[in-house]
Design a protein around this motif. Sequence first.
Motif, PDB file in Angstrom:
ATOM      1  N   THR A 148      60.303  20.332  36.774  1.00  0.00           N
ATOM      2  CA  THR A 148      59.737  19.978  35.474  1.00  0.00           C
ATOM      3  C   THR A 148      60.702  19.124  34.658  1.00  0.00           C
ATOM      4  OG1 THR A 148      58.308  21.935  35.359  1.00  0.00           O
ATOM      5  CG2 THR A 148      58.940  20.922  33.257  1.00  0.00           C
ATOM      6  N   GLU A 149      61.945  19.548  34.612  1.00  0.00           N
ATOM      7  CA  GLU A 149      62.950  18.811  33.826  1.00  0.00           C
ATOM      8  C   GLU A 149      63.157  17.401  34.377  1.00  0.00           C
ATOM      9  OE1 GLU A 149      66.244  21.430  34.179  1.00  0.00           O
ATOM     10  OE2 GLU A 149      65.513  22.838  32.655  1.00  0.00           O
ATOM     11  N   ALA A 206      62.195  13.779  32.353  1.00  0.00           N
ATOM     12  CA  ALA A 206      63.194  12.731  32.119  1.00  0.00           C
ATOM     13  C   ALA A 206      62.775  11.419  32.760  1.00  0.00           C
ATOM     14  CB  ALA A 206      64.548  13.182  32.656  1.00  0.00           C
ATOM     15  N   LEU A 207      62.189  11.486  33.952  1.00  0.00           N
ATOM     16  CA  LEU A 207      61.766  10.276  34.655  1.00  0.00           C
ATOM     17  C   LEU A 207      60.629   9.561  33.937  1.00  0.00           C
ATOM     18  CD1 LEU A 207      61.868  11.525  38.364  1.00  0.00           C
ATOM     19  CD2 LEU A 207      63.435   9.885  37.298  1.00  0.00           C
ATOM     20  N   VAL A 235      55.263  16.005  33.189  1.00  0.00           N
ATOM     21  CA  VAL A 235      54.563  14.875  32.577  1.00  0.00           C
ATOM     22  C   VAL A 235      54.190  15.209  31.137  1.00  0.00           C
ATOM     23  CG1 VAL A 235      52.453  13.481  32.653  1.00  0.00           C
ATOM     24  CG2 VAL A 235      53.712  13.979  34.768  1.00  0.00           C
ATOM     25  N   ARG A 236      53.682  16.414  30.932  1.00  0.00           N
ATOM     26  CA  ARG A 236      53.302  16.841  29.577  1.00  0.00           C
ATOM     27  C   ARG A 236      54.501  16.759  28.629  1.00  0.00           C
ATOM     28  NH1 ARG A 236      51.521  21.247  31.082  1.00  0.00           N
ATOM     29  NH2 ARG A 236      49.324  20.642  31.204  1.00  0.00           N
ATOM     30  N   ARG A 237      55.636  17.275  29.066  1.00  0.00           N
ATOM     31  CA  ARG A 237      56.827  17.265  28.202  1.00  0.00           C
ATOM     32  C   ARG A 237      57.355  15.851  27.999  1.00  0.00           C
ATOM     33  NH1 ARG A 237      60.635  22.305  30.285  1.00  0.00           N
ATOM     34  NH2 ARG A 237      59.006  23.919  30.275  1.00  0.00           N
ATOM     35  N   GLY A 238      57.399  15.065  29.089  1.00  0.00           N
ATOM     36  CA  GLY A 238      57.929  13.715  28.983  1.00  0.00           C
ATOM     37  C   GLY A 238      57.131  12.859  28.025  1.00  0.00           C
ATOM     38  N   THR A 292      55.127  13.893  25.667  1.00  0.00           N
ATOM     39  CA  THR A 292      55.138  14.448  24.311  1.00  0.00           C
ATOM     40  C   THR A 292      56.492  14.228  23.646  1.00  0.00           C
ATOM     41  OG1 THR A 292      53.500  16.133  24.905  1.00  0.00           O
ATOM     42  CG2 THR A 292      54.823  16.530  22.928  1.00  0.00           C
ATOM     43  N   ASP A 293      57.571  14.616  24.336  1.00  0.00           N
ATOM     44  CA  ASP A 293      58.911  14.481  23.756  1.00  0.00           C
ATOM     45  C   ASP A 293      59.327  13.023  23.616  1.00  0.00           C
ATOM     46  OD1 ASP A 293      58.893  17.217  23.835  1.00  0.00           O
ATOM     47  OD2 ASP A 293      60.286  17.406  25.522  1.00  0.00           O
ATOM     48  N   GLY A 294      58.818  12.161  24.500  1.00  0.00           N
ATOM     49  CA  GLY A 294      59.170  10.747  24.449  1.00  0.00           C
ATOM     50  C   GLY A 294      58.259   9.939  23.543  1.00  0.00           C
TER      51      GLY A 294
END
Length: 279
Positions: free
Chosen positions: A10-11, A15-16, A96-99, A101-103
């Motif tokens: 996930t991490e 990041a990617l 993908v969800r985190r990337g 959203t956070d990005g």
Amino acid sequence: MRTIPAQRITEAVAALCIEANTHLPADVEAALQAARASEPWPLAQTTLGLLCDNLTAAGEAGLPICQDTGMACVFVELGTDVHIEGDFEAAIHEGVRRGYTDGYLRKSIAADPLRRGNTGDNTPAAITVHLVNGEGCTITVAPKGFGSENMSRIGMLKPADGVEGFKQFVVDTVRQAGSNPCPPVILGVGVGGSFDKVAYLAKKALLRPLDVPNPDPYYADLEKALLEEINALGIGPQGFGGRTTCLGLAIEQMPTHVAGLPVAVNVSCHVTRRATARL
């Protein structure tokens, strides 16, 4: 047997997603800079200069290279001696969800192809897993915008069409696309396999760096010939004319049925994005 926690997947994917959308691969950027230096048509050269300036601004500000941050296409080479501790596909979707959203990346995925509705987090990802020997896990995220994806084509040619029919199909794809895919484009070309497999080959071809030719000299020569023929079309950057219509293309091939000649062309714009992590 090596164990990789799903959380690490996930991490890495998160990041990617951000890296791929904010930094162009070195080979693509180099091709764009080289095209800018060699383009003889003034308007085309100016346009290429603006595209290069956009890359610099995006890198300095940490902003997306393109407003269409694409569908997250995730390619995984998973070692047969690797055990993923947890739900592997769920870990990728969460990344993908985190990337996205956070990005602060644009969410562009429709929940249903006909009824539409946005999923709100750019999931689900399009996941392709290839098993390889060993204890490694290599993940590549390649966001794909649909201005260019919509210009892609697949054709079930006849064996009698041969190499000339194959070349004509590829060139006609670019000619028909015109300025729509935001040229200069990069092409992933698949030939062989079956109806579904050839589309995968075309997408896979986009992952190969532009400065790495097909290992088979026959197909390497075909890549060069097609690039020259496509650039002779005169479409040019953003459709303004010039000799820089295509920055590069890669062909991936595999055996096929004696009665078939499947061909697929995956069209990508000059911001062909990909980022890779090896866990």
